[in-house]
Write a protein that holds these residues in place. Structure first.
Motif, PDB file in Angstrom:
ATOM      1  N   GLY A 257      -2.443   1.682   4.427  1.00 52.50           N
ATOM      2  CA  GLY A 257      -2.197   0.942   3.182  1.00 52.50           C
ATOM      3  C   GLY A 257      -1.801  -0.503   3.427  1.00 52.50           C
ATOM      4  N   HIS A 258      -1.326  -0.798   4.647  1.00 50.96           N
ATOM      5  CA  HIS A 258      -0.863  -2.159   4.930  1.00 50.96           C
ATOM      6  C   HIS A 258      -1.748  -2.892   5.929  1.00 50.96           C
ATOM      7  CE1 HIS A 258       2.465  -1.233   2.371  1.00 50.96           C
ATOM      8  NE2 HIS A 258       2.526  -0.069   3.002  1.00 50.96           N
ATOM      9  N   VAL A 259      -2.966  -2.388   6.091  1.00 54.52           N
ATOM     10  CA  VAL A 259      -3.976  -3.141   6.836  1.00 54.52           C
ATOM     11  C   VAL A 259      -4.427  -4.290   5.935  1.00 54.52           C
ATOM     12  CG1 VAL A 259      -6.341  -3.048   7.732  1.00 54.52           C
ATOM     13  CG2 VAL A 259      -4.768  -1.150   8.163  1.00 54.52           C
TER      14      VAL A 259
ATOM     15  N   ARG B 229       0.807 -10.360  -3.152  1.00 51.73           N
ATOM     16  CA  ARG B 229       1.947  -9.764  -2.452  1.00 51.73           C
ATOM     17  C   ARG B 229       1.877  -8.242  -2.476  1.00 51.73           C
ATOM     18  NH1 ARG B 229       5.343 -11.686   0.738  1.00 51.73           N
ATOM     19  NH2 ARG B 229       5.452 -13.945   0.653  1.00 51.73           N
ATOM     20  N   CYS B 230       2.342  -7.651  -1.368  1.00 51.38           N
ATOM     21  CA  CYS B 230       2.467  -6.194  -1.305  1.00 51.38           C
ATOM     22  C   CYS B 230       3.946  -5.839  -1.390  1.00 51.38           C
ATOM     23  CB  CYS B 230       1.869  -5.701   0.006  1.00 51.38           C
ATOM     24  SG  CYS B 230       2.048  -3.925   0.260  1.00 51.38           S
ATOM     25  N   ALA B 231       4.243  -4.605  -1.777  1.00 53.26           N
ATOM     26  CA  ALA B 231       5.638  -4.155  -1.862  1.00 53.26           C
ATOM     27  C   ALA B 231       6.327  -4.223  -0.505  1.00 53.26           C
ATOM     28  CB  ALA B 231       5.688  -2.724  -2.406  1.00 53.26           C
ATOM     29  N   CYS B 232       5.556  -4.217   0.594  1.00 50.16           N
ATOM     30  CA  CYS B 232       6.147  -4.241   1.932  1.00 50.16           C
ATOM     31  C   CYS B 232       6.595  -5.642   2.317  1.00 50.16           C
ATOM     32  CB  CYS B 232       5.158  -3.711   2.969  1.00 50.16           C
ATOM     33  SG  CYS B 232       3.828  -4.877   3.371  1.00 50.16           S
ATOM     34  N   GLY B 233       6.265  -6.666   1.511  1.00 48.10           N
ATOM     35  CA  GLY B 233       6.675  -8.033   1.803  1.00 48.10           C
ATOM     36  C   GLY B 233       5.550  -8.873   2.386  1.00 48.10           C
TER      37      GLY B 233
ATOM     38  N   ASP C 197      -1.861  -9.381   0.900  1.00 46.07           N
ATOM     39  CA  ASP C 197      -3.234  -8.870   1.024  1.00 46.07           C
ATOM     40  C   ASP C 197      -3.351  -7.542   1.764  1.00 46.07           C
ATOM     41  OD1 ASP C 197      -4.649 -10.654  -0.534  1.00 46.07           O
ATOM     42  OD2 ASP C 197      -4.726 -12.154   1.065  1.00 46.07           O
ATOM     43  N   CYS C 198      -2.324  -6.682   1.623  1.00 44.64           N
ATOM     44  CA  CYS C 198      -2.437  -5.326   2.170  1.00 44.64           C
ATOM     45  C   CYS C 198      -3.468  -4.551   1.341  1.00 44.64           C
ATOM     46  CB  CYS C 198      -1.108  -4.577   2.062  1.00 44.64           C
ATOM     47  SG  CYS C 198       0.186  -5.253   3.104  1.00 44.64           S
ATOM     48  N   LEU C 199      -4.096  -3.555   1.981  1.00 45.97           N
ATOM     49  CA  LEU C 199      -5.102  -2.754   1.286  1.00 45.97           C
ATOM     50  C   LEU C 199      -4.554  -2.169  -0.010  1.00 45.97           C
ATOM     51  CD1 LEU C 199      -7.895  -1.399   1.206  1.00 45.97           C
ATOM     52  CD2 LEU C 199      -6.914   0.493   2.533  1.00 45.97           C
TER      53      LEU C 199
END
Ligand SMILES: [Zn+2]
Length: 423
Positions: free
Chosen positions: A249-251, A260-264, A267-269
Motif C-alpha cells: 500500500g505504501h509503494v 499525501r498518504c496517512a503514513c506521512g 503518492d503511496c499506492l
C-alpha cells in the motif's frame, strides 16, 4: 516457532498430538485431500503401504485418525475396504477481527466450517473487551458443533503483528493493543495452542487452501480502506524479517500528483487506489458536479447526516452507468496493476487473488488490474498466471486462521528449521 498452550491436559483430554514427521505428513494429507484408503495415502506420499500402515495404526491409538469400512455388506461378509480419515472430534477455531466487525468459525479437521458467527465488534474498545467476546463466541460455537474443547485457535488482527511474540506492534488503527499478549491470553482462556497473524496473511492462506491450482505460489491482494498483500511462496507464508512483507500500500506510484498518504509519505499506492482514497475522489467529483448521479447520492447521504459517499454507492453508480465512477475505478485498477506487475516479475506467482471490500465492486476493477499487470509483465511470467477475485470473500480469514493453527497441531513434529507450511 513458539506456541503457547498445552493440549495435554487432564487424563481424559481427547486431543492427541503427532509424534513424528511421517505422522504429520499423514495428517496434513488427510486434511488437504480428504479421506483415503491406505494404498492411496501411500501413493500420494510416496511411501510404502507398510509404513503407512504403521503410522496410521499409531495415529488411531492417539485418537487423531479413524478407519472406517466402506462398500457395504454386513460385517464378516467377505473382504471390505477401509478409508482412513481424521478424527471427527477435531475442532479448530478461526477468528478474523476487523476494525468494526468480527467473524468466528469452528471447523472440522478438513477446515470445513461447521458453525460461524459474524457480528459487530469495536476494535477501539481494547483487547480485554474484544478478546472476552472472542472467547465467549468460540465457546458457544464449539458447543453448537458438539464439542467442548478446541484443538487450536487462529486469530487475525488488522495491523502489524510480531508473529514470534504473538502480539500486535504499534498498530495504527488499534488504540490499546500495542504489545498486548493476545496469543498468551487466548491460550490461557481456552487451553489450546493459539496462532496470531495479520488479517491479510490469514486471507492469503485461506485462498491457498481453497485454490488447489495455485501450486504454492500465490499473492493475495486485499483492497479495503488501504491496500495490503499476503505473499505465499512454495506453500509457505513469507512474512519477511520484520513481518512487513507484502506491505504494498505504501509503494510509490508512477507519475503521481503528490497527494499525501496517512503514513506521512506522498503518492503511496493506497493514497491513490485504496477504498478511502476512491471515496474521497468520488465525493470530490460529486461536489464539483462532474457526475450528476454521484452529486444526487451525496446530497441524499448528507441529508441523512453522513459526510462522504460509501463503497456501496460506487457499486450502484457503476451499475447505473456512471462514467466518472468507472473512470475512477479504472484508474485505481491500473495503478494496482502497475505495482502487481513488479511483483510478478519478482516472484512469478501462479495466482493473484484480489479480495477486500473494494474488490466487491467487481469486474471493471479486475479487468483493469489484469490488463495493466499483463501489459507490464514479461510474457513468460504471465503465460500461466491467473488473476481472479476471491473465492472466499466471507470465510477467507477464518479458514486461513484455522489452517494456520492446524499446522501447529497436526504437524508439531516438523520442528524449527523445517517449519510446516505457512509458519
Ligand atoms: Zn503511505
Amino acid at each position: 516457532m513458539v506456541v503457547v498452550g498445552d493440549s495435554s491436559g487432564p487424563g481424559e483430554d481427547p486431543r492427541g498430538r503427532a509424534e513424528s514427521r511421517m505422522q504429520s505428513r499423514v495428517l496434513c494429507a488427510l486434511r488437504d485431500h480428504g479421506p483415503q484408503s491406505r494404498p492411496e495415502l501411500g501413493a500420494q506420499m510416496g511411501v510404502s503401504r507398510t509404513t503407512v500402515g504403521v503410522e496410521v495404526g499409531r495415529l488411531v491409538t492417539l485418537g487423531l485418525v479413524r478407519e472406517q469400512a466402506i462398500g457395504g455388506g454386513p460385517p464378516g461378509a467377505g473382504r471390505r475396504s477401509t478409508v482412513v480419515d481424521l478424527s471427527p472430534d477435531i475442532r479448530f477455531v478461526g477468528v478474523a477481527v476487523g476494525v468494526t466487525e468480527m467473524a468466528v468459525a469452528v471447523t472440522d479437521g478438513h477446515l470445513a466450517v461447521l458453525e460461524e458467527w459474524h457480528g459487530p465488534c469495536e476494535l477501539a474498545q481494547g483487547p480485554d473487551v474484544v478478546l472476552a467476546e472472542v472467547v465467549t463466541r468460540a465457546r458457544a460455537l464449539l458447543a453448537a458443533s458438539g464439542a467442548e474443547v478446541p484443538w487450536g485457535l487462529g486469530i487475525g488482527l488488522p495491523g502489524p503483528i510480531d508473529f514470534a511474540a504473538g502480539a500486535p506492534v504499534a498498530p495504527p488503527l488499534m488504540p490499546g493493543w500495542d504489545g498486548h499478549p493476545v496469543r498468551e491470553q487466548l491460550a490461557r482462556a481456552l487451553g489450546c495452542p493459539v496462532v496470531l497473524d495479520n488479517d491479510v496473511n490469514l486471507m492469503a492462506v485461506g485462498e491457498l487452501h481453497a485454490c488447489s491450482g495455485a501450486g504454492g505460489d500465490l499473492l493475495f491482494v486485499k483492497m479495503g480502506s488501504g491496500i495490503g498483500c499476503g505473499v505465499v511462496v512454495a506453500g509457505r507464508l513469507h512474512r519477511g524479517s520484520n513481518g512487513c512483507a507484502g506491505d504494498i500500500g505504501h509503494v510509490e506510484v508512477v507519475a503521481g500528483d503528490g497527494r499525501r498518504c496517512a503514513c506521512g509519505s506522498t503518492d503511496c499506492l493506497e493514497a491513490h487506489a485504496g477504498g478511502a482514497a476512491l471515496l474521497r475522489e468520488a465525493t470530490a467529483a460529486a461536489e464539483r458536479g462532474d457526475s450528476a448521479w454521484l452529486a444526487q447520492r451525496l446530497a441524499t447521504r448528507r441529508e441523512a447526516g453522513a459526510e462522504d459517499l460509501e463503497l456501496g454507492d460506487l457499486g450502484e453508480a457503476l451499475a447505473a452507468g456512471d462514467r466518472v465512477t468507472a473512470t475512477l475505478l479504472r484508474e485505481g485498477g491500473r495503478r494496482v496493476g502497475h505495482v502487481l506487475a513488479g511483483l510478478v516479475s519478482f516472484l512469478n506467482p501462479a495466482v493473484i487473488v484480489v479480495g477486500g471490500r473494494v474488490s466487491g465492486l467487481g469486474h471493471v476493477l479486475l479487468a483493469e488490474i489484469r490488463s495493466a499487470t499483463y501489459r507490464r509483465s514479461l510474457p513468460q511470467a504471465t503465460r500461466d498466471l491467473r488473476i481472479v477475485l476471491s473465492e472466499l470473500p466471507e470465510q477467507g480469514g477464518v479458514v486461513g486462521a484455522a489452517h494456520l493453527v492446524s499446522d501447529v497441531v497436526l504437524a508439531p513434529a516438523t520442528g524449527v528449521g523445517d517449519t510446516p507450511p505457512h509458519l
